[in-house]
Each structure stands twice: as C-alpha cells, then as structure tokens.
Design an enzyme around this catalytic site. Structure first.
Site, PDB file in Angstrom:
ATOM      1  N   HIS A  26       0.753  -1.299   0.035  1.00 21.01           N
ATOM      2  CA  HIS A  26       0.040   0.000   0.091  1.00 21.01           C
ATOM      3  C   HIS A  26       0.885   1.263  -0.185  1.00 21.01           C
ATOM      4  O   HIS A  26       2.090   1.295   0.598  1.00 21.01           O
ATOM      5  CB  HIS A  26      -0.553  -0.096   1.456  1.00 21.01           C
ATOM      6  CG  HIS A  26      -1.656   0.970   1.677  1.00 21.01           C
ATOM      7  ND1 HIS A  26      -1.577   2.095   2.314  1.00 21.01           N
ATOM      8  CD2 HIS A  26      -3.007   1.168   1.231  1.00 21.01           C
ATOM      9  CE1 HIS A  26      -2.418   2.836   2.460  1.00 21.01           C
ATOM     10  NE2 HIS A  26      -3.483   2.052   1.955  1.00 21.01           N
ATOM     11  N   SER A 268      -7.802   3.735   4.376  1.00 19.92           N
ATOM     12  CA  SER A 268      -7.721   2.297   4.800  1.00 19.92           C
ATOM     13  C   SER A 268      -6.692   1.715   3.996  1.00 19.92           C
ATOM     14  O   SER A 268      -6.236   1.972   2.753  1.00 19.92           O
ATOM     15  CB  SER A 268      -9.285   1.898   4.488  1.00 19.92           C
ATOM     16  OG  SER A 268      -9.047   0.518   4.339  1.00 19.92           O
ATOM     17  N   LYS A 269      -6.070   0.877   4.833  1.00 17.46           N
ATOM     18  CA  LYS A 269      -5.207  -0.161   4.363  1.00 17.46           C
ATOM     19  C   LYS A 269      -5.896  -0.770   2.864  1.00 17.46           C
ATOM     20  O   LYS A 269      -5.070  -1.539   2.093  1.00 17.46           O
ATOM     21  CB  LYS A 269      -4.494  -1.228   5.204  1.00 17.46           C
ATOM     22  CG  LYS A 269      -3.444  -0.414   5.807  1.00 17.46           C
ATOM     23  CD  LYS A 269      -2.674  -1.747   6.480  1.00 17.46           C
ATOM     24  CE  LYS A 269      -1.578  -1.031   7.154  1.00 17.46           C
ATOM     25  NZ  LYS A 269      -0.637  -1.793   7.869  1.00 17.46           N
ATOM     26  N   ARG A 270      -7.048  -1.334   3.298  1.00 18.92           N
ATOM     27  CA  ARG A 270      -7.980  -2.260   2.166  1.00 18.92           C
ATOM     28  C   ARG A 270      -8.017  -1.669   0.916  1.00 18.92           C
ATOM     29  O   ARG A 270      -8.452  -2.277  -0.205  1.00 18.92           O
ATOM     30  CB  ARG A 270      -9.019  -2.861   2.764  1.00 18.92           C
ATOM     31  CG  ARG A 270      -8.722  -4.027   3.894  1.00 18.92           C
ATOM     32  CD  ARG A 270      -9.781  -4.365   4.778  1.00 18.92           C
ATOM     33  NE  ARG A 270      -9.865  -3.365   5.869  1.00 18.92           N
ATOM     34  CZ  ARG A 270      -9.217  -3.756   6.798  1.00 18.92           C
ATOM     35  NH1 ARG A 270      -8.253  -4.691   6.742  1.00 18.92           N
ATOM     36  NH2 ARG A 270      -9.293  -2.834   7.785  1.00 18.92           N
ATOM     37  N   PHE A 271      -7.898  -0.265   0.763  1.00 18.02           N
ATOM     38  CA  PHE A 271      -8.292   0.490  -0.496  1.00 18.02           C
ATOM     39  C   PHE A 271      -7.440  -0.304  -1.556  1.00 18.02           C
ATOM     40  O   PHE A 271      -6.378   0.108  -1.825  1.00 18.02           O
ATOM     41  CB  PHE A 271      -7.978   1.826  -0.492  1.00 18.02           C
ATOM     42  CG  PHE A 271      -9.195   2.919  -0.456  1.00 18.02           C
ATOM     43  CD1 PHE A 271      -8.969   3.796   0.538  1.00 18.02           C
ATOM     44  CD2 PHE A 271     -10.183   2.608  -1.178  1.00 18.02           C
ATOM     45  CE1 PHE A 271     -10.224   4.703   0.730  1.00 18.02           C
ATOM     46  CE2 PHE A 271     -11.423   3.346  -1.009  1.00 18.02           C
ATOM     47  CZ  PHE A 271     -11.237   4.593  -0.170  1.00 18.02           C
TER      48      PHE A 271
END
Ligand code: GLU
Length: 498
Positions: A26, A268-271
C-alpha cells in the site's frame, strides 16, 4: 574511499522497513519505507528490509513478491540480508547492495524460540492455560465490576499447570508502571502499562507474535532508529518492557503521521486502488512517486516541492516530520508526475513509456519518431499511460467518419476536398527538411490562404490525426514528416470526395 561509519549520538544509523505480506503493498507502507530509506541514505546508514511473515495464515507469497517488486520499482534498495541458509542469526554486514534477499521472520523461528525460553526461565513470561471461553468469562466479570477489560493474570503465578489443561499461549508479564520515551516526531510520550494486562507474545515456542519478534529482531539487527507509522505508537511501551526484560538496548523511535483521505478521514489499508503497483500500471514514474510520498508528512525547508531523489536525501530529516495527519492528494501526484516527466531526458521517458505503448497496441518501429512524439506530448500528459494513449494516432491514423473533416457545419465535404487540395499544393513544394516546427509555422499564412483559419486548420488536423482532439496540425506534421503528412492528407481528400 569508504566514509567513516556514521553516528548520531554515538550510534551507527541502522533503520529497517518491516512490512507484513498480508495484502498488496500500500502507498502508506511505502511512505514508511521511504522515510527510513531517506534517513539511512542521508546519514550513510544501513537500510534493512525485514518481512514480517509470522502470521502464517494471512501472509502470502504473491504479496511478498509484490513488495520486492514495488520497492525495486521505486529504487528503495536495501543493504543486507541473511545468509542463504537463513535462520543462522548471523548478520553478513557490509555486503553489496541488492546482493541479499530480505530477512524473513518465518526463517528465524529458532532465534525467537531461544529468547522465548529465556523469558520463560527468568519468569518474565509464562504459559497461559485459559481457553477462549475462560478469557471471555473473565472479561465479562471485569466489565461487571466496572474495570477496564484486560487479561486479569489468572495464570501469572500458577505453582503447577492446571490438571487436564494444555497451554494455550505464552504471555509476557507487564509490570504496573508508567513507561516514558522520547519520540523524534511526537516528543515525550507516556503510557500507563497497568492498563495493558499481560500480553500474548507467542502461541507456542514455534509461533511468536509481532510484538515479541519485532523486539528480538530490532535488537539483533542493531536497529538504531525505528521509523514507523503512528498506529504502532501504543505497541512501543510493550516493546520497551520486553527489551528491558531481555537486556536489549532501546532504539530511538519516530512515529510518522497517519495518511488521510482528502476529507481527512483515515485512509484504509484495504483500499485496493491504493496498492503501490497500481500506480506503476497507471503510468506514474518512480521519481514522482518518491517525491510525492516524501511530502506526505514531511516538508523541505524552502518552497520548492519538485525534488529529485538526491535533493530529497540532502534535505530530509526527521525533525521536519509533522505530527498531524498527512492528506493524500492525487492531484498533487499528477502534477508532480508531469513535472518529473517534463524534466527527464526524452530517451529516458521513451524507455519508461515503452510498456505503455505496447499496452495500447502501438508498434514503435521508428525510435526517432518516438522521441519526437514524446517531446510533443510530454507537456500534456499526466501519466505515461495517458501519453501513450494520446499518441496512438501518430503511429497509425484511426478510422474516422468523413463528416468529422467538416469545421462546425461551416462547409461541405466538397469544400473540404478543395481546401485540402490547396494545402497539399503548398506542402508539396516544401522539402522534407522544411518539415520542422519553425518552417511550418512560418508557412501558416500561405497554408491558410484567404479562408477562415478554422475552415482550413480543422480538416487539416483531422486528416493528420483522425480525431476531434489532438495537438495542432503544425506540431503533428513536424512529428510525422513530409511523406506521412502528405499521405494522410491524400487519404482525407479521397474520403471527402467519396
Ligand atoms: N509488521 C509491522 C507492520 O507491517 C511492522 C511494524 C513496525 O515497523 O514495527 O505494520
């Protein structure tokens, strides 16, 4: 000659980037890597890459690969790694850059085991037999008594293992004291360890968890400065307590600010679209990305924001890292990308752009032509992908409808054919050498003749580019040269006459 070993307050500078390969790398993590790398390069220190893959379920090989690819793409090179056999615990210091793979925690189980045993023997850690249900019941009881929930220490002082129970985890005894440390970004930081409860440091001797493995590695790898994101701030007092129990030196900490979305919400890290390699795919150049990430939470002394790698290394320091969150602004990235592309030698852009030309199905047969195309397009393109997409017409005219040749309904296809025949007549008299920007621009009054500019320049431009939007016809002809320009005009005349 080798420079003398760098020291800050008597310490050699050794920093590490310690990512977990549990998702695509990321941009936020890369910013952490970059700050450490810049710090190491500035002080001639050592940058260590340590992949924290103790979570066997969530760590994946493909993410590990992506990580190495991403760091290599940005040129964030690391300076050392384990010996090929791994697990030896030896530090082969002083190797050539890039000669070693990264450290991987999964290859260091024996090392962690040794220190887990040490803590168990000294009584600083203990086996906990409480099952999930036991823990939940204890938690409910504490809540009912109005106490903040934490592990209540049920197994802390057992004389013997409870009958019929197997150890569930290994816990570290957290003393009920206040922990204070000086953070290079945040200043004096204080935590009350009494709120933590005894933390789990391993599932068993072969399965250490993050907070423990990190302490062992930072010590054995002689890390002088731990530079990491602010969300790890509350782990630091726990790590300091373990360092004390193991007799390890305490590194200096610098917790860098979180990265925020444009609306200042936490990024967010999940992006998925914030995965570093997406930016490579989209045609951002490494120097722009590095420049952009460096400005996320740090600022140079002056106003200059477009900075080369060398300038960043010279200017970077932790004391200019801000405490407040850093807003991620993609428009700024676009701007920096364009600035860096513009500043690059055309041959360098050509090299970086080659995969994007291929992606858009453009076969580049003529290198000289490619360089001319890039020189013209650089000023417009935000990314290399845009540049390639917008350049396809130089290499092959796209299919277009004859009526596209007509300027704002102001003429007919017959008139278009006449106009283009006139233009052709003028151009034909010019030599191939005259097809440079200056000479063509000088001939513009003759090319336009008596007609309104649009009536001439529009169909000329469309015949050259096959599209409604493109650079002006002079620019295009200077790139295409005499033969190709005349060929395209002839084809347009045929279209208009048909
Ligand atoms: N593996 C941790 C992470 O990816 C590293 C934290 C640290 O730098 O100590 O967040």
């Amino acid at each position: 000659m080798e420079a003398a070993a760098p020291k800050i307050a008597g310490k050699s500078i050794r920093v590490r980037f310690a990512p977990s390969p549990t998702g695509p790398i990321h941009v936020g993590s890369v910013r952490t890597a970059l700050f450490s790398w810049l710090f190491a390069r500035k002080y001639g220190g050592t940058f260590v890459l340590r992949i924290e893959d103790t979570d066997k379920v969530r760590s994946e090989k493909r993410y590990d690969d992506e990580l190495l690819q991403g760091l290599s793409w940005l040129g964030l090179d690391w300076d050392e790694g384990p010996e090929p056999i791994g697990a030896g615990g030896q530090l082969p210091l002083g190797g050539e850059r890039g000669e070693f793979g990264p450290y991987r925690q999964s290859e260091r189980t024996e090392i962690y085991k040794k220190y887990l045993r040490q803590l168990l023997e000294s009584g600083d850690a203990y086996y906990c037999y409480c099952s999930k249900e036991d823990i939940e019941a204890q938690r409910q009881m504490m809540l009912a008594q109005g106490l903040p929930p934490k592990y209540g220490g049920h197994c802390r002082n057992l004389a013997a293992p409870p009958e019929g129970k197997k150890p569930e985890v290994i816990r570290f005894k957290i003393p009920e004291i206040k922990i204070e440390f000086k953070d290079l970004v945040r200043g004096k930081v204080m935590f009350d360890a009494a709120l933590f409860g005894d933390i789990i440091i391993a599932k068993d001797l072969d399965s250490p968890l993050y907070n423990f493995a990190v302490v062992v590695d930072d010590a054995l790898m002689q890390i002088s400065h731990v530079i990491r994101a602010e969300d790890h701030l509350s782990n630091t007092p726990k790590q300091i307590l373990m360092q004390r129990a193991l007799g390890f030196a305490e590194p200096v900490y610098a917790h860098i600010p979180l990265i925020l979305n444009a609306d200042r919400s936490k990024m967010s890290k999940r992006f998925a679209d914030l995965a570093l390699l997406n930016y490579r795919e989209r045609g951002y150049v490494p120097d722009a990305m590095v420049n952009f990430l460096a400005l996320l939470g740090w600022h140079p002394k002056g106003d200059k924001e477009v900075l080369s790698r060398e300038e960043l290394i010279a200017e970077f320091d932790i004391d200019r890292v801000q405490q407040s969150g850093a807003v991620f602004n993609e428009e700024k990235l676009d701007w920096l990308n364009r600035e860096h592309i513009k500043a690059m030698p055309v041959a360098e852009v050509a090299k970086l752009a080659a995969p994007f030309f291929a992606k858009h199905g453009i076969t580049v047969l003529d290198e000289v032509m490619l360089k001319r195309v890039i020189a013209v397009q650089i000023a417009r393109a935000k990314t290399l992908d845009d540049l390639a997409a917008a350049s396809a017409f130089f290499f092959a005219v796209p299919e277009y409808e004859p009526k596209l040749l007509i300027w704002k309904d102001s003429s007919t296809l017959r008139e278009v054919a006449e106009v283009l025949a006139h233009v052709r007549g003028v151009l034909e008299k010019m030599s191939a050498d005259d097809f440079d920007h200056e000479t063509l621009a000088g001939s513009l009054p003759v090319i336009v003749g008596e007609r309104a500019r649009g009536v001439v320049l529009w169909p000329l431009r469309v015949s050259l580019s096959g599209q409604a939007n493109s650079p002006d016809p002079i620019e295009i002809m200077a790139v295409l040269g005499r033969n190709e320009s005349l060929k395209r005009i002839d084809a347009a005349i045929k279209k208009a006459e048909a």
